[in-house]
Design an enzyme around this catalytic site. Structure first.
Site, PDB file in Angstrom:
ATOM      1  N   TYR A  23      -2.477 -33.765  36.096  1.00 11.98           N
ATOM      2  CA  TYR A  23      -3.663 -34.362  35.491  1.00 11.98           C
ATOM      3  C   TYR A  23      -3.979 -33.756  34.133  1.00 11.98           C
ATOM      4  CZ  TYR A  23      -6.098 -37.623  38.563  1.00 11.98           C
ATOM      5  OH  TYR A  23      -6.480 -38.733  39.256  1.00 11.98           O
ATOM      6  N   ASP A  47      -9.378 -26.063  40.243  1.00  6.65           N
ATOM      7  CA  ASP A  47      -8.546 -25.999  39.036  1.00  6.65           C
ATOM      8  C   ASP A  47      -8.923 -24.851  38.102  1.00  6.65           C
ATOM      9  OD1 ASP A  47      -6.805 -27.975  39.736  1.00  6.65           O
ATOM     10  OD2 ASP A  47      -7.814 -29.568  38.638  1.00  6.65           O
TER      11      ASP A  47
END
Lengths: 673, 673
Positions: free
Chosen positions: A408, A320
């Site tokens: 998320y 990420d």
């Protein structure tokens, strides 16, 4: 008469005067300002006059001065700030360039073409462009039509593709997966399972297309999370509650320097790392001086591998920070909800794909946290005729960012305590990545589905989250050692004591990197970073202790390609000698990386780490077995760790800290909205 | 004319009318009221008319109705409360009596002399009496004189003696250790090392006396913790900060029943356990009903072994609940510091040694906690042209007790979350137990000193704290199973996937007790208590998950006598079938116990636990290697665990909970005091 060149020089000087920030002097670690970003764009574009239309800015960040320069600047401060430089990763004509720009001379001082494996961060712009391609792609339109769905309700998202041992160098591609709105705005829970689109980012076109099977799109009903879309019965609304500081906040922010209670630190922002804590020092009352604790702390990488080996899911092994930009994905914080009423906000800036500065409002917040906890207390009833009670409430300082990487949401907190502790906590919330299936009940499932059936036609696939923190501790100075204080059971066999066992502490100082790799949970030990050159008055080594929270290490096999790329997840703790180039544990080029530039590779040299400037890498892990409560949006799940002084101070540093004054509200006409 | 007996009856009735609480009906789990305690005293004393002067009340608590009675009362509520009974442990003529008193019939319904090993809880009164003995004991006075110290500055404290394999039954004794004030009120850091006094509690006289060596008493300087005794320079005082709820608290307390948000539970208090959470149920909006979660939760025992095998220290292996009374040692909570401004307090009552009711004011507090955290959130930018942001701040409910067991202060929190989680957290603060030594610098130490040199002449001895929680989960009903959901790496060797590994979940339901003993940190697994008789709509077993925090298990050898007594510390997790008599993991009679009535013994039967009414025992551990920051009083160190719904609800239960209203303060004339 002024010559043309004199005129040009004058113009540049005026331009500089306008663009350069006036008034406050830069801290050498300040993130690049909008005017600096604009200047960098001009310089880089000027350096590549022929390729302007093929030039994209994938990363622009501060090229920090060397550590000795910073430290000497800090020592002699205020003095001239070291020259400002920027590190740019650009794609120029399908090649990755590493460019260093000097902002004082307005020159590109280095431009190197990167020819290794892996690609730079993805920009928002190229993801947006890629996401739009399927909607105009005939085979995709046919797939939607075949399913009887409305194209207007389809939205697509970008997914990095990973690396799975392919020898041939892959092009710079993304996989695009699409989702269905039609009655919900929670797109992630309505996947169009079976369809995969591969987009070449350099050519910005679809290169592969797969529509392998049709399964029902999970229903929209019950997936909305917006308050405006909720239907009764509602949960009981909590009574209004807020934090109040009638005298204002107890901290001061000067540029990016934060001063609070006994702490001072620099708070930067980077599109890859998010918040960067630098030069955190704590004031020692007894020694009447600030003492160094943390030269730098930030999230170096986050690895999120999913545990489904099937064709549509196997590649989901995200980095990420290195792929999507943990800071780039930071979202504006909402006052009163993301951060409490007493928070102060900071904006962040980054360079868009075209190099132009873009602002993220409220990208960070800083607030004093009062949760009703107790910093220390004691009631003494042991002295006849007396009762003594002393209680100090805990007030700490929190720095917060929220990064929403697609589905998320990561709530990233750095918390500073007056007692000298630094806590890092990450909260996971947002929406799960789910897989469309034919099943509507677990009774129907006779095979491994790699996840939990959360709702009809909805499997939430098992996955992990590993956040690796770069913690360049400089405990009371540069040179530190890493100590494992092992707790070892000792047997008493000689009848010298009525006891037959007890434990004692056996301290082992890690000599080289291999001594300092630790999987938590194996043996009981305290983990310390000490300054072997500084002792307390009674002779203990000055140190800080790492107190892990609940954590997890990777369960992938060592030869798994994703594990090779994310080899830092093999151990929760690593220690390396400081090396300016070792910043990103998954490699500088994490997208499609092959694991040749990771913490595990750097650390293979097994360098000496005793009494050196060392960096502690701590990886926090979650194994996530989803449950129905996580659907359609998951309540926050948190984990963290603490760096706590251990013989750093001569005694309790908050013993003579006066408690905050009590607040009394005599004449309030309060309103609740 | 009324006969004498009629007169007596009338008198008793009037007395009852005065003593019995009017108005609110008892909940069958309500702790004994002051009037009930007084009544019990009268009944027990009447039952032992000859021994009144030799009768001491060591424990008086509620004798709970059987679980089926409670549950049926709850179901048919309001109805007649089951008859109130009390369980009394008394010492009568040097014998331990277990007495059950019925409060409706005013009768002793059972009186059994306990002849096994171990003794009941220590009373404050007998400790105070014992502590006073040395000060009038000539050899002790001579020892003080020999050291050139002032007797008036000496205070003594009581220490339980443990058991170390002696075959002969020991008398009921305590060891008394003394400390020196003379310039400080922090007595524990000034031990009179080398002197040990043994007191027979039944005869209340000194039976043994040892003055084995003289070491310097650590200096008083720098040991005071009271604000009034501090000298400048002071730490920076935090700005005033408080929590405000203009509409008042969001919870209601009716007797001992607490209702907040979607939770309802009973909050009791016991001098052995401290707070007792019972009958915690959560409202399920979707099912429009309260669903059972936790029948009972409390701290069953706390074991604190020190790691010094020498003569003066080896026996320090305390059972803070079973010896000293975790609730008996509870201290009045200080408003605004021990609990925030929005806290509501409850008083507690217990029977003194003479049976008379004694009040502990503010023994518990209940408050809504708002720490600036986020319950859930998501920012959605994936839908072209839209930005959606929804954030819900986290507000939870906390129940707090502080128990000060001599030197240590334990902050015991039970936290309820709207999302269905129950968190238990314990914070350790207060003063360390230290050992006087000749050393003033670590360079002088050439032997094992079993601790850290914290200050001149001051070793803080290594020790552990193990808190064992009784968690009688009744997840959506009585019969539950314990499931280990093991995370197992699976290799892909057949080229069916580009992946070479992933993990999957292998669920194992514990059949018998031996299947459910777990040392944390060994294998990755989710630990669940499920109701195998209830499934969600899509077919998952309804359950709750245990999420351990950082924890520790005992490092003592299995044959160590203290370990035999505290065998529950061998594993972090045990599961037993519900058995009303199995309450105290270290045995009912923990003082000088021999380990014949512990969780480990009960569990040896290896009973069936699948689809039964089961109890989860969770032991939270700290290995404490003290550091100088812990001196002269330690900043709070916390650990805890969470019980989190896992497929208990059909979906996120707080999705449609409206956020609390915002507070606006337009016309406040605030004062800071």
């Amino acid at each position: 008469m002024a010559s043309s060149s004199t005129f040009k020089t004058l113009f540049v000087l005026i331009l500089l005067w306008i663009l350069l920030p006036s008034g406050h002097q830069h801290h050498p670690l300040d993130p690049l300002t909008p005017s600096e970003l604009a200047q960098i764009r001009t310089i880089v574009k000027g350096w590549n006059p022929g390729s302007t239309h093929n030039l994209t800015f994938q990363y622009v960040g501060l090229e920090e001065p060397d550590k000795p320069t910073i430290l000497s600047w800090l020592l002699k401060h205020p003095t001239k700030t070291p020259s400002r430089q920027a590190f740019v990763i650009a794609r120029v004509d399908k090649k990755t360039h590493e460019i260093i720009v000097d902002l004082s001379t307005h020159l590109v001082i280095s431009d190197r073409i990167y020819t290794g494996y892996g690609y730079p961060l993805l920009t928002f712009e190229e993801q947006t462009a890629a996401n739009a391609l399927p909607l105009k792609y005939a085979p995709f339109i046919a797939s939607i039509s075949k399913r009887g769905l409305k194209l207007a309700e389809v939205v697509c998202e970008s997914f990095s593709v990973g690396w799975f041992g392919e020898r041939r160098r892959s092009k710079r591609v993304l996989k695009i997966l699409c989702f269905y709105l039609d009655g919900t705005e929670n797109l992630y829970v309505r996947p169009l399972e079976g369809i995969t689109v591969v987009v070449d980012l350099d050519d910005m076109k679809i290169t592969e297309y797969y529509d392998r099977f049709v399964v029902p799109v999970p229903k929209a009903d019950g997936t909305e999370y917006q308050a405006s879309k909720q239907k009764p019965p509602f949960g009981q609304r909590p009574k209004a509650i807020t934090v109040v500081q009638p005298d204002g906040p107890g901290f001061k922010i000067d540029g990016h320097t934060v001063r609070w209670a006994n702490w001072v630190f620099h708070l930067g922002f980077d599109i890859r790392a998010g918040p960067i804590i630098s030069l955190a020092s704590i004031y020692d009352i007894e020694k009447n001086t600030f003492r160094r604790v943390l030269y730098k702390g930030y999230v170096s990488e986050m690895f999120v591998p999913y545990m489904d080996p099937t064709e549509e899911w196997y590649y989901k092994t995200y980095f990420d920070a290195g792929e999507y930009g943990f800071g780039l994905c930071a979202v504006p914080l909402e006052p009163l909800t993301d951060c409490p009423a007493n928070a102060v906000f900071m904006d962040g800036y980054f360079a868009g794909q075209d190099g132009k500065p873009i602002k993220i409002s409220n990208v960070l917040c800083v607030f004093e946290r009062y949760a009703g906890d107790v910093m220390w207390r004691h009631t003494e009833t042991g002295i006849p005729g007396k009762v003594i009670r002393e209680v100090r409430p805990e007030v700490s300082l929190v720095v917060r960012m929220v990064s929403t990487v697609g589905n998320y949401d990561y709530i990233v907190d750095w918390e500073f305590k007056q007692s000298g502790s630094i806590k890092a906590v990450v909260g996971l919330t947002g929406v799960l990545e789910v897989k469309g299936v034919t099943y509507t009940h677990t009774d129907q499932i006779k095979e491994n589905v790699y996840g939990t059936l959360l709702a009809e036609n909805t499997i939430a696939v098992y996955h992990d989250h590993f956040l690796s923190y770069h913690l360049d501790l400089d405990v009371d100075g540069d040179d530190n050692s890493f100590v494992k204080a092992k707790l070892q059971t000792t047997r008493v066999t000689d009848k010298s004591s009525p006891r037959t066992s007890y434990w004692t502490v056996v301290k082992e100082t890690a000599k080289t990197e291999s001594d300092a790799r630790i999987q938590l949970g194996s043996d009981p030990a305290e983990l310390l970073v000490v300054n072997p050159n500084k002792k307390t008055n009674v002779g203990n080594n000055v140190g800080y202790r790492l107190i892990p929270g609940s954590s997890a290490a990777s369960l992938l096999s060592d030869d798994d390609y994703s594990q090779i790329r994310a080899a830092f997840t093999k151990y929760n703790v690593w220690v390396t000698p400081y090396n300016k180039s070792e910043k990103w544990v998954g490699g500088v080029y994490a997208d499609q990386s092959r694991g040749d530039d990771t913490l595990a590779i750097w650390s293979q040299r097994d360098r000496e780490i005793e009494n050196k400037d060392i960096v502690l890498w701590y990886t926090l892990g979650f194994h996530h077995v989803p449950c129905q409560e996580d659907f359609p949006l998951m309540p926050t799940l948190s984990a963290g760790f603490e760096l706590r002084p251990a013989n750093f101070f001569e005694s309790n540093p908050v013993l003579n800290t006066k408690p905050p004054k009590h607040v009394v509200w005599p004449n309030c006409t309060t309103k609740v909205q």
